[in-house]
Design a protein around this motif. Structure first.
Motif, mmCIF file in Angstrom:
data_model
loop_
_atom_site.group_PDB
_atom_site.id
_atom_site.type_symbol
_atom_site.label_atom_id
_atom_site.label_comp_id
_atom_site.label_asym_id
_atom_site.label_seq_id
_atom_site.Cartn_x
_atom_site.Cartn_y
_atom_site.Cartn_z
ATOM 1 N N PHE A 1 0.822 -1.208 0.000
ATOM 2 C CA PHE A 1 0.000 0.000 0.000
ATOM 3 C C PHE A 1 0.861 1.265 0.000
ATOM 4 C CE2 PHE A 1 -2.897 -3.224 1.438
ATOM 5 C CZ PHE A 1 -4.131 -2.845 0.953
ATOM 6 N N SER B 1 -12.011 2.101 2.825
ATOM 7 C CA SER B 1 -11.276 0.848 2.942
ATOM 8 C C SER B 1 -9.786 1.160 2.864
ATOM 9 C CB SER B 1 -11.658 -0.098 1.802
ATOM 10 O OG SER B 1 -11.265 0.465 0.550
ATOM 11 N N VAL C 1 -7.770 0.349 0.500
ATOM 12 C CA VAL C 1 -7.486 0.791 -0.862
ATOM 13 C C VAL C 1 -7.937 2.232 -1.073
ATOM 14 C CG1 VAL C 1 -8.031 0.438 -3.304
ATOM 15 C CG2 VAL C 1 -7.575 -1.537 -1.828
ATOM 16 N N THR D 1 -5.678 4.677 0.634
ATOM 17 C CA THR D 1 -4.428 4.792 -0.110
ATOM 18 C C THR D 1 -4.589 5.720 -1.308
ATOM 19 O OG1 THR D 1 -3.732 2.578 0.575
ATOM 20 C CG2 THR D 1 -2.667 3.511 -1.373
#
Length: 489
Positions: free
Chosen positions: A316, A368, A370, A373
């Protein structure tokens, strides 16, 4: 033999600034600028392996709080190193110090790989940070004094942004080295630090060919050596580019001096340029808190709060690191064309506003791992350009004799306030949960926005100007000795 100090006239600054870009400049960039890759590697590795270091099988068994403490100790070492080596850089010269600081980094990071308990680990992190902190002062001052004025902004931002290439490399390496199918739990993280030392050795080999700053040389009584060095540079650049260099008429009168004392440094920074001092401090505190707080503990946020496995967490960091590198690379030229003030203020305030939005979404628990990020990629695209410009700013707005110490001081104070407090707070926030971490994001956003406002009010229009036009050397304003007068080319 006693070095003779004189009053001289020199055209060296103008001769360096009028050089066309050539292979010689690329050698300077590679030899000096790549150290930021090392810093990115160091910070990201410790962030990526933080979850592993909390396991008993790692051989250290640190707590989440101790991870934050290790980060704070690394930053404290960087602050101390920047002050000590920054002072010596202005006294002993750029080249001697950027060799010494790199050797210190190499020794300390190798020692880190052999850590056998938390105390030894903390000591090694302190001295690793000291080496990197000293690099910031020696390298930024040397680069700005060797790179032509019209390229200074984009080169500085790109070099400082290369930190994130190291961060991306550190994240990828951590994924491999933390794989217990390939390396034992107490071995992989040690190899990560060893790889940093290997890269440092490569940089050391290139750096041997980087010269001393001619600007430092002619102020410290080595004007003949400076003339010979610049003549050699001119011949090399002419050979590489095929260009015929035009003569430079503008000269600078310098009263040479052996050294510049702390009293003069303080008088210049806070007596002659108090507004510039406030500006430098504001820019450094804002970016240091944001970056050190987030990146030293991001792996913990992913693993402890968002359910990401320790082995997957480093992945990540890769897109975030690339977004950080892209910011200075894409926006860098605008700092030389649109100007410092609008670009620095815009990058600080813009990233702060985006961070507020990210914090609100994180607090509402709608992001989330993701999605968070992706938000960070956008925030740090702008924040990275701003953070890099902080180093550029303090390097170019103070006189040459105090340049390294100015970088060291503002780095140490700004990073001390933001970089030590930030990781300690965030290490505690992670233990308290999502709401506390979001509050940390809001604090970081507030500091970035405030720094952007300070830039609007106090910013210096330094784009494409000679360093001597932005801040006249102290040695051109007042003699340090009763010198003999001599003219040079």
């Amino acid at each position: 033999m006693t070095q003779r100090l004189e009053t001289i006239k020199t055209r060296i600054p103008g001769r360096l600034d009028r050089l066309p870009w050539a292979g010689w400049h690329w050698m300077i960039v590679v030899g000096l600028g790549t150290v930021w890759i090392l810093d990115g590697l160091e910070v990201t590795i410790i962030g990526s392996i933080s979850d592993r270091l909390t396991e008993g099988a790692s051989g250290l068994g640190l707590t989440a709080g101790q991870i934050g403490l290790a980060a704070a100790i690394y930053v404290a070492g960087a602050c101390v190193g920047s002050l000590v080596f920054g002072y010596l850089t202005d006294r002993w010269g750029r080249k001697r110090l950027f060799m010494i600081t790199l050797l210190l980094y190499l020794a300390a990071t190798v020692a880190t790989a052999f850590s056998f308990n938390p105390i030894f680990f903390f000591i090694c992190r302190f001295f690793t940070g000291a080496g990197i902190g000293g690099e910031y002062a020696a390298i930024n001052s040397a680069i700005d004094e060797l790179i032509p004025a019209r390229h200074r902004g984009v080169v500085d931002l790109a070099i400082n942004g290369s930190y994130w290439l190291g961060a991306a490399a550190g994240a990828v390496l951590s994924v491999v080295l933390l794989n217990t199918h390939l390396f034992a739990a107490d071995l992989g993280w040690r190899l990560a630090f060893g790889l940093g030392a290997v890269l440092g050795l490569v940089i050391l080999l290139v750096r041997r060919h980087v010269p001393e700053s001619p600007r430092w040389m002619f102020i410290h009584g080595r004007n003949d050596d400076a003339e010979q060095l610049v003549e050699g540079i001119e011949h090399r650049v002419e050979g590489e580019t095929g260009a015929t260099l035009e003569p430079v008429q503008q000269s600078l009168t310098i009263h040479q001096r052996k050294s510049t004392g702390f009293g003069t440094i303080i008088k210049v920074a806070f007596g002659q340029y108090p507004k510039r001092s406030v500006l430098g401090l504001s820019l450094f505190v804002g970016q240091a808190f944001l970056y050190n707080a987030v990146f030293f503990t991001y792996a913990l946020v992913l693993t402890k709060l968002l359910g990401v496995s320790g082995g997957a967490a480093p992945w990540f960091l890769v897109p975030i690191a690339l977004g950080n590198f892209a910011g200075p690379l894409v926006l860098g030229r605008l700092f030389d064309t649109l100007g410092r003030r609008p670009m620095i203020a815009g990058s600080y305030i813009g990233s702060g506003v985006l961070l507020v939005v990210t914090g609100l979404l994180f607090q509402a628990q709608v992001l989330s791992a993701v999605a968070l990020t992706v938000c960070w990629c956008i925030v740090f695209f702008f924040a990275s350009a701003g953070a890099s410009s902080a180093y550029l700013t303090v390097s170019e707005i103070f006189p040459m004799e105090t340049r390294a110490m100015a970088i060291a001081f503002f780095y140490a104070v700004g990073t001390g306030l933001g970089g030590i407090i930030g990781p300690l707070l965030f290490g505690t926030f992670v233990e308290q949960g999502i709401g506390a971490v979001a509050m940390g994001y809001f604090i970081g956003a507030g500091l970035m926005i405030a720094a952007g406002v300070v830039e609007i009010v106090l910013g210096v229009d330094a784009a494409r100007k000679s360093l001597e036009d932005i801040a006249a050397p102290v040695s051109s304003q007042q003699p340090a000795v009763s010198p003999r007068r001599r003219a040079t080319a």
